[in-house]
Design an enzyme around this catalytic site. Sequence first.
Site, PDB file in Angstrom:
ATOM      1  N   PRO A  90       0.843  -1.197   0.000  1.00  0.00           N
ATOM      2  CA  PRO A  90       0.000   0.000   0.000  1.00  0.00           C
ATOM      3  C   PRO A  90       0.878   1.247   0.000  1.00  0.00           C
ATOM      4  O   PRO A  90       1.526   1.570   0.993  1.00  0.00           O
ATOM      5  CB  PRO A  90      -0.763  -0.125   1.321  1.00  0.00           C
ATOM      6  CG  PRO A  90       0.181  -0.878   2.215  1.00  0.00           C
ATOM      7  CD  PRO A  90       0.934  -1.816   1.326  1.00  0.00           C
ATOM      8  N   MET A  91       0.910   1.967  -1.106  1.00  0.00           N
ATOM      9  CA  MET A  91       1.750   3.164  -1.221  1.00  0.00           C
ATOM     10  C   MET A  91       0.873   4.376  -1.456  1.00  0.00           C
ATOM     11  O   MET A  91       0.194   4.480  -2.477  1.00  0.00           O
ATOM     12  CB  MET A  91       2.755   2.985  -2.363  1.00  0.00           C
ATOM     13  CG  MET A  91       3.735   1.844  -2.133  1.00  0.00           C
ATOM     14  SD  MET A  91       4.833   1.582  -3.546  1.00  0.00           S
ATOM     15  CE  MET A  91       3.703   0.768  -4.701  1.00  0.00           C
ATOM     16  N   ALA A  92       0.872   5.293  -0.487  1.00  0.00           N
ATOM     17  CA  ALA A  92       0.030   6.478  -0.559  1.00  0.00           C
ATOM     18  C   ALA A  92       0.356   7.299  -1.803  1.00  0.00           C
ATOM     19  O   ALA A  92       1.528   7.526  -2.120  1.00  0.00           O
ATOM     20  CB  ALA A  92       0.211   7.337   0.689  1.00  0.00           C
ATOM     21  N   CYS A 132       3.796   3.916   8.544  1.00  0.00           N
ATOM     22  CA  CYS A 132       4.074   5.103   7.737  1.00  0.00           C
ATOM     23  C   CYS A 132       4.982   6.054   8.510  1.00  0.00           C
ATOM     24  O   CYS A 132       4.669   6.432   9.650  1.00  0.00           O
ATOM     25  CB  CYS A 132       2.782   5.819   7.355  1.00  0.00           C
ATOM     26  SG  CYS A 132       3.090   7.324   6.379  1.00  0.00           S
ATOM     27  N   GLY A 135      10.597  -4.928   1.803  1.00  0.00           N
ATOM     28  CA  GLY A 135      11.835  -4.176   1.882  1.00  0.00           C
ATOM     29  C   GLY A 135      12.907  -4.647   0.929  1.00  0.00           C
ATOM     30  O   GLY A 135      13.352  -5.794   1.020  1.00  0.00           O
ATOM     31  N   ASP A 136      13.298  -3.792  -0.016  1.00  0.00           N
ATOM     32  CA  ASP A 136      14.423  -4.062  -0.920  1.00  0.00           C
ATOM     33  C   ASP A 136      14.211  -5.245  -1.859  1.00  0.00           C
ATOM     34  O   ASP A 136      15.165  -5.957  -2.181  1.00  0.00           O
ATOM     35  CB  ASP A 136      15.726  -4.275  -0.136  1.00  0.00           C
ATOM     36  CG  ASP A 136      16.223  -3.002   0.524  1.00  0.00           C
ATOM     37  OD1 ASP A 136      15.711  -1.918   0.185  1.00  0.00           O
ATOM     38  OD2 ASP A 136      17.125  -3.093   1.383  1.00  0.00           O
TER      39      ASP A 136
END
Length: 328
Positions: free
Chosen positions: A19-21, A103, A204-205
């Site tokens: 989920p990326m705002a 976040c 992550g990564d």
Amino acid sequence: MEYIRIGNSKIEKTAALAPMASVADRAYRLMAKEFGAAYCVAEMASVKGLCYSDKKTAELLCLSEGERPAAVQLFGAEPEFFARAVKIAEEYKPDIIDINAGCPMPKIVNGGAGAALMKTPRLLGEIVRAAAEATDIPITVKFRSGWDENTINAVEIAKIAEENGAAAVTVHSRTKNQLYTGKADRSVIKAVKEAVNIPVIASGDVVSVEDCVEMYEQTGCDLVMIGRGSYGRPWLFGQIRDHFEGKQVRKEPDIDEKLDIMRRHISLLVEDKGEYVGIKEARRQAAWYIKGISGAAKLRDDFSRMNTLDDFERLTEKIRESGQNGLN
């Protein structure tokens, strides 16, 4: 193909979209799913915004059938608002409801929400319990390794989430203070996996098939989640799916294919948000898609000034006519 279950959702053990705002909107999620993403989580929505009937906040909960299995994500700092908000979220029929406890942005943490909840584990537990008791939809929690390098408490947070009714947890193995810099510490995810009995999703990564495979192997996680690694590269989900299906992994698309994929993405944006807003938001998406193309700096400038779908078509045709066949 292996699967995990969260509530009634059967999710392929390949890769999910984070989920990326202001990034992972409906068009972005549909692109990820079309290429093989196992699961998607929508942009975070404010529990207070939902409770106060904010229209724009409510729109963030809208899911299309093509995205499923999919979750909505809520953020806030008061258990009572979460209890009310999940009942509102039920109306949009998400498969899962995720709580944002990771976040790192100031406007979120300054209000005690997002990663700030890692500094108040008891309050986070109360939030998870309030949400879980208010709905039959599975509640999950996404968080980071800790606030900073001196307060790595992901294991504690995971245990609290599980004890209070969470059906799964997602760990982004950076601290709040790292934001999106430095290197993600996979040992934290491994420790969380060893500490709880619910599914653990790792983030992550992950920017390649190899990264995804290593994440599974090094952490023992139940699912891998990809965020920034998918910028302008929705086919990454297809490459990962190919690997886990035992197929030959599809090659990186050539420039013509990338332009076709970008056109599909931008058309979805315009269809969903209208030409004015869709093209405005397409400027950033286009910059990601053309990364590595010869003359990308000038092209980014051109795309940053487009205002209509015709402008977009003209610019993509210009790239095709230049006969570019390779990357810098």
